[in-house]
Design a protein around this motif. Structure first.
Motif, PDB file in Angstrom:
ATOM      1  N   LYS A 140      64.133  39.265  11.402  1.00 25.75           N
ATOM      2  CA  LYS A 140      64.611  37.877  11.109  1.00 25.75           C
ATOM      3  C   LYS A 140      64.464  37.689   9.470  1.00 25.75           C
ATOM      4  N   ARG A 141      63.276  38.085   8.919  1.00 24.85           N
ATOM      5  CA  ARG A 141      62.867  38.052   7.598  1.00 24.85           C
ATOM      6  C   ARG A 141      63.848  38.724   6.503  1.00 24.85           C
ATOM      7  N   LEU A 142      64.678  39.655   7.126  1.00 25.51           N
ATOM      8  CA  LEU A 142      65.587  40.585   6.332  1.00 25.51           C
ATOM      9  C   LEU A 142      67.004  39.799   6.205  1.00 25.51           C
ATOM     10  N   ALA A 145      68.015  38.205   2.600  1.00 28.29           N
ATOM     11  CA  ALA A 145      68.191  39.293   1.488  1.00 28.29           C
ATOM     12  C   ALA A 145      69.624  39.896   1.840  1.00 28.29           C
ATOM     13  N   LEU A 430      66.945  30.053   2.210  1.00 28.83           N
ATOM     14  CA  LEU A 430      65.691  30.077   2.943  1.00 28.83           C
ATOM     15  C   LEU A 430      65.723  28.867   3.929  1.00 28.83           C
ATOM     16  N   CYS A 433      68.161  29.496   7.038  1.00 27.26           N
ATOM     17  CA  CYS A 433      67.432  30.434   7.817  1.00 27.26           C
ATOM     18  C   CYS A 433      66.147  30.026   8.311  1.00 27.26           C
ATOM     19  N   LEU A 435      63.209  30.093   7.092  1.00 30.11           N
ATOM     20  CA  LEU A 435      62.228  30.907   6.752  1.00 30.11           C
ATOM     21  C   LEU A 435      61.454  30.487   5.570  1.00 30.11           C
ATOM     22  N   GLN A 439      57.753  34.471   3.675  1.00 37.34           N
ATOM     23  CA  GLN A 439      58.373  35.636   4.593  1.00 37.34           C
ATOM     24  C   GLN A 439      59.278  36.427   3.935  1.00 37.34           C
ATOM     25  N   SER A 440      60.072  35.967   3.056  1.00 41.83           N
ATOM     26  CA  SER A 440      61.581  36.692   2.791  1.00 41.83           C
ATOM     27  C   SER A 440      61.824  36.741   1.398  1.00 41.83           C
ATOM     28  N   TYR A 441      61.181  36.209   0.704  1.00 43.57           N
ATOM     29  CA  TYR A 441      61.402  36.284  -0.796  1.00 43.57           C
ATOM     30  C   TYR A 441      61.140  37.579  -1.514  1.00 43.57           C
ATOM     31  N   ASN A 443      61.945  40.524  -0.499  1.00 40.72           N
ATOM     32  CA  ASN A 443      63.333  41.232  -0.427  1.00 40.72           C
ATOM     33  C   ASN A 443      64.391  40.808  -0.999  1.00 40.72           C
TER      34      ASN A 443
END
Length: 469
Positions: A140-142, A145, A430, A433, A435, A439-441, A443
């Motif tokens: 899910k972290r993708l 992006a 974010l 989502c 997140l 977790q996601s930044y 990407n």
């Protein structure tokens, strides 16, 4: 020298407090005041606010308010009619979960290139992305992006004719149009799309090899899979041709007026009534305004039996444009105050002195730096062009560089550092989502900063060697 330090301190404070979540509507005048106070011009504080800050803010509203208003209205109409979800669901059916990343990117790209606000797109596509990624067992972290690739990159800054406000801002400064340097724009779009798509698929493959999977997430209370349901719009399926027609109209009508009507009509008579009007610098904006108007009218008429509450949709679309334009206009006012200080001359000469003989490099540095400071591509573009636009146009003319190439480089460069961690769009994405930056930044940064900057370098190189095409 101290005046320059005052500007730097003011800019750093602006970045810090914006990252902490304070509104730019408050920060812009306060940080402009701080810069004036630190520069020692205390007596000038109120005149600079009323005459410089507010004049620049008002001037920006006069130029771009119709595009912000119509863009937000069009996005709301697309969402509430069910057209946005119809397009997303059609792409999902065609490609399916086997191509989850590509499905989400294309759904976002089609909607944003057609003129739908990236915020509307993020809300509409996230529920679909969530189910696709879960079914395909992709982390899910993708998702942020992936949505960012389709919404924040090539459709916003590179593809010719995009009605995004970023692509409209240089028009009155360079006398260009939304289709400026189309060949180079397409090349930049291909670079961004292909390299980032490879990157995301590579990340997904490595996660699968490591046994990561979608992950355990608390998704109770998240937005419904059917984004139409949350809008109160009609729930019966809309035909795909009806859903896609408004997006085609935005690009088609824009192109018709840009290349077919305005160039073949003598508009010089307008100067009899408006002697200060520079017609050549306005037709590009007029074409976008007409295209959005036509598309909004099309949506209203063809979806008459689908509106749950058309008045509410129109009102929410109109009010939804207020915060974005006043945020950006406030940043322009801030930039005008900074430009009026003595220390700005040192900064200006330094920026203009980068890569003497090739203003494209200097322009790219200025645009992406100011976009990073403000956390906004439109804000950075507006500040840079308001303060340095005439200088860059003059340098381009001296170097034999076309305004169209300057336009395209400026827009793509502004789409680089604008997504630093304090960027409002990143924070909003974010939060949608559910997140975190942790977790996601990384990407998101690769997708919206590193690879777009590669595209900027590529088109500067091609433009320098072969000119605008």
């Amino acid at each position: 020298m101290f005046s320059t330090a005052a500007i730097v301190i003011s800019l750093l404070c602006l970045m810090f407090f914006a990252y902490r979540g304070y509104s730019v509507l408050l920060l812009a005048p306060l940080m402009a005041t701080l810069a004036v106070l630190l520069s020692g011009d205390i007596a000038m504080m109120m005149p600079i606010y009323t005459e410089t800050f507010m004049s620049a803010l008002g001037g920006y509203l006069l130029k771009f308010f119709p595009i912000f208003l119509l863009g937000a209205l069009f996005g709301q109409l697309m969402a509430d009619s069910g057209a946005a979800s119809t397009i997303a669901n059609w792409i999902t059916r065609v490609l399916g979960e086997r191509h989850a990343i590509l499905t989400v990117v294309l759904a976002c790209a089609l909607l944003t290139y057609g003129g739908v606000s990236l915020f509307v797109v993020a809300f509409a596509i996230y529920p679909i992305a969530r189910e696709l990624f879960r079914a395909a067992d992709i982390p899910k972290r993708l998702i942020p992006a992936t949505i960012a690739l389709g919404s924040f990159t090539f459709t916003m800054t590179a593809l010719p004719g995009t009605p995004a406000i970023q692509n409209a801002i240089p028009i009155p400064y360079y006398g260009t149009n939304a289709f400026a340097a189309p060949g180079l724009g397409i090349i930049a779009a291909i670079i961004m799309f292909s390299v980032v798509w490879w990157w995301l698929n590579n990340r997904a493959s490595k996660a699968k090899a490591a046994g990561e999977g979608y992950g355990a997430h608390n998704e109770d209370g998240e937005v419904s899979l059917d984004p139409v349901e949350s809008t109160g719009a009609a729930r019966d399926a809309m035909p795909f041709w009806l859903a896609i027609a408004p997006l085609v109209l935005v690009i088609g009508v824009n192109a018709l007026f840009t290349y077919g009507i305005f160039p073949n009509v003598d508009l010089s008579y307008l100067n009899n009534e408006f002697p200060d009007l520079e017609v050549a610098n306005q037709t590009g904006l007029w074409a976008i305004i007409i295209a959005l108007l036509v598309s909004c009218a099309w949506l209203i008429v063809t979806c008459l039996n689908r509106w749950h509450n058309l008045q509410d949709t129109l009102n929410r679309g109109a009010t939804g444009s207020m915060l974005p334009i006043f945020n950006t206009a406030s940043e322009v006012g801030y930039g005008a105050v900074i430009a009026s200080l003595a220390g700005f001359m040192i900064i200006r000469d330094t920026v203009l002195g980068i890569a003497p003989g090739n203003p494209l490099i200097s322009e790219a540095v200025a645009m992406t730096t100011l976009a990073g400071i403000t956390g906004s591509s439109s804000g950075g573009l507006s500040i840079a062009l308001e303060t340095l636009g005439s200088d860059y146009l003059q340098l381009a003319q001296q170097a034999g560089i076309s305004p169209e190439l300057m336009h395209r480089v400026a827009v793509i460069a502004a789409g680089g550092f604008d997504t630093l961690p304090h960027c409002g769009a990143v924070i909003t994405l974010l939060s949608i989502c559910r997140l975190t930056h942790r977790q996601s930044y990384l990407n998101i940064a690769m997708v919206t900063i590193a690879i777009p900057m590669l595209a900027v370098i590529s088109i500067i190189t091609l433009g320098t060697l072969f000119g605008s095409f």
